[in-house]
Design a protein around this motif. Structure first.
Motif, PDB file in Angstrom:
ATOM      1  N   UNK A   1      51.005  65.427 102.932  1.00  0.00           N
ATOM      2  CA  UNK A   1      51.106  64.323 101.996  1.00  0.00           C
ATOM      3  C   UNK A   1      51.146  62.984 102.738  1.00  0.00           C
ATOM      4  N   UNK A   2      51.807  62.978 103.882  1.00  0.00           N
ATOM      5  CA  UNK A   2      51.895  61.735 104.646  1.00  0.00           C
ATOM      6  C   UNK A   2      50.524  61.312 105.150  1.00  0.00           C
ATOM      7  N   UNK A   3      49.748  62.277 105.665  1.00  0.00           N
ATOM      8  CA  UNK A   3      48.398  61.979 106.139  1.00  0.00           C
ATOM      9  C   UNK A   3      47.532  61.427 105.002  1.00  0.00           C
ATOM     10  N   UNK A   4      47.657  62.037 103.841  1.00  0.00           N
ATOM     11  CA  UNK A   4      46.875  61.616 102.693  1.00  0.00           C
ATOM     12  C   UNK A   4      47.246  60.192 102.277  1.00  0.00           C
ATOM     13  N   UNK A   5      48.538  59.885 102.303  1.00  0.00           N
ATOM     14  CA  UNK A   5      48.989  58.546 101.939  1.00  0.00           C
ATOM     15  C   UNK A   5      48.484  57.509 102.941  1.00  0.00           C
ATOM     16  N   UNK A   6      48.504  57.846 104.217  1.00  0.00           N
ATOM     17  CA  UNK A   6      47.998  56.922 105.238  1.00  0.00           C
ATOM     18  C   UNK A   6      46.501  56.682 105.064  1.00  0.00           C
ATOM     19  N   UNK A   7      45.778  57.753 104.787  1.00  0.00           N
ATOM     20  CA  UNK A   7      44.335  57.637 104.596  1.00  0.00           C
ATOM     21  C   UNK A   7      44.034  56.789 103.358  1.00  0.00           C
ATOM     22  N   UNK A   8      44.801  56.991 102.296  1.00  0.00           N
ATOM     23  CA  UNK A   8      44.612  56.212 101.073  1.00  0.00           C
ATOM     24  C   UNK A   8      44.858  54.732 101.356  1.00  0.00           C
ATOM     25  N   UNK A   9      45.870  54.421 102.135  1.00  0.00           N
ATOM     26  CA  UNK A   9      46.159  53.029 102.488  1.00  0.00           C
ATOM     27  C   UNK A   9      44.988  52.425 103.261  1.00  0.00           C
ATOM     28  N   UNK A  10      44.411  53.198 104.162  1.00  0.00           N
ATOM     29  CA  UNK A  10      43.250  52.712 104.920  1.00  0.00           C
ATOM     30  C   UNK A  10      42.083  52.409 103.977  1.00  0.00           C
ATOM     31  N   UNK A  11      41.877  53.271 103.012  1.00  0.00           N
ATOM     32  CA  UNK A  11      40.794  53.058 102.051  1.00  0.00           C
ATOM     33  C   UNK A  11      41.054  51.806 101.223  1.00  0.00           C
ATOM     34  N   UNK A  12      42.288  51.634 100.773  1.00  0.00           N
ATOM     35  CA  UNK A  12      42.612  50.480  99.940  1.00  0.00           C
ATOM     36  C   UNK A  12      42.413  49.173 100.687  1.00  0.00           C
ATOM     37  N   UNK A  13      42.604  49.200 101.986  1.00  0.00           N
ATOM     38  CA  UNK A  13      42.394  47.999 102.792  1.00  0.00           C
ATOM     39  C   UNK A  13      40.923  47.593 102.836  1.00  0.00           C
ATOM     40  N   UNK A  14      40.026  48.514 102.513  1.00  0.00           N
ATOM     41  CA  UNK A  14      38.600  48.202 102.516  1.00  0.00           C
ATOM     42  C   UNK A  14      38.237  47.203 101.425  1.00  0.00           C
ATOM     43  N   UNK A  15      39.029  47.180 100.371  1.00  0.00           N
ATOM     44  CA  UNK A  15      38.885  46.145  99.353  1.00  0.00           C
ATOM     45  C   UNK A  15      38.032  46.462  98.144  1.00  0.00           C
ATOM     46  N   UNK A  16      36.833  46.961  98.335  1.00  0.00           N
ATOM     47  CA  UNK A  16      35.959  47.186  97.177  1.00  0.00           C
ATOM     48  C   UNK A  16      35.685  48.672  96.971  1.00  0.00           C
TER      49      UNK A  16
END
Length: 82
Positions: free
Chosen positions: A1-16
């Protein structure tokens, strides 16, 4: 779950959404099918009309199915190394 949350944060930083889908396609090409299926599934729930996300999710799930089938078949085959 932690890995998934970190990956999601990275995606959200992409912006669009386009940038996120482009990254998901790169992750798919790297064989990260589980993550791509999870992420695109969320996109489809947020916007069911997002055809690109639906197709990528389907492709990722298909690959996960192939992997599961291969593991199952490998367990059924006799060990021929002896």
């Amino acid at each position: 779950a932690e890995q998934s949350a970190k990956k999601m944060a990275q995606y959200l930083e992409l912006g669009s959404m386009d940038a996120c889908l482009a990254q998901a396609k790169r992750d798919f090409a790297k064989g990260e099918y589980q993550w791509v299926a999870e992420f695109t599934n969320q996109l489809v729930f947020a916007d069911p009309s997002n055809r690109e996300a639906r197709l990528l999710c389907a492709d990722a799930l298909e690959q996960l199915g192939y992997q599961a089938e291969i593991r199952h078949m490998a367990q059924l085959l006799p060990d021929r190394r002896s």
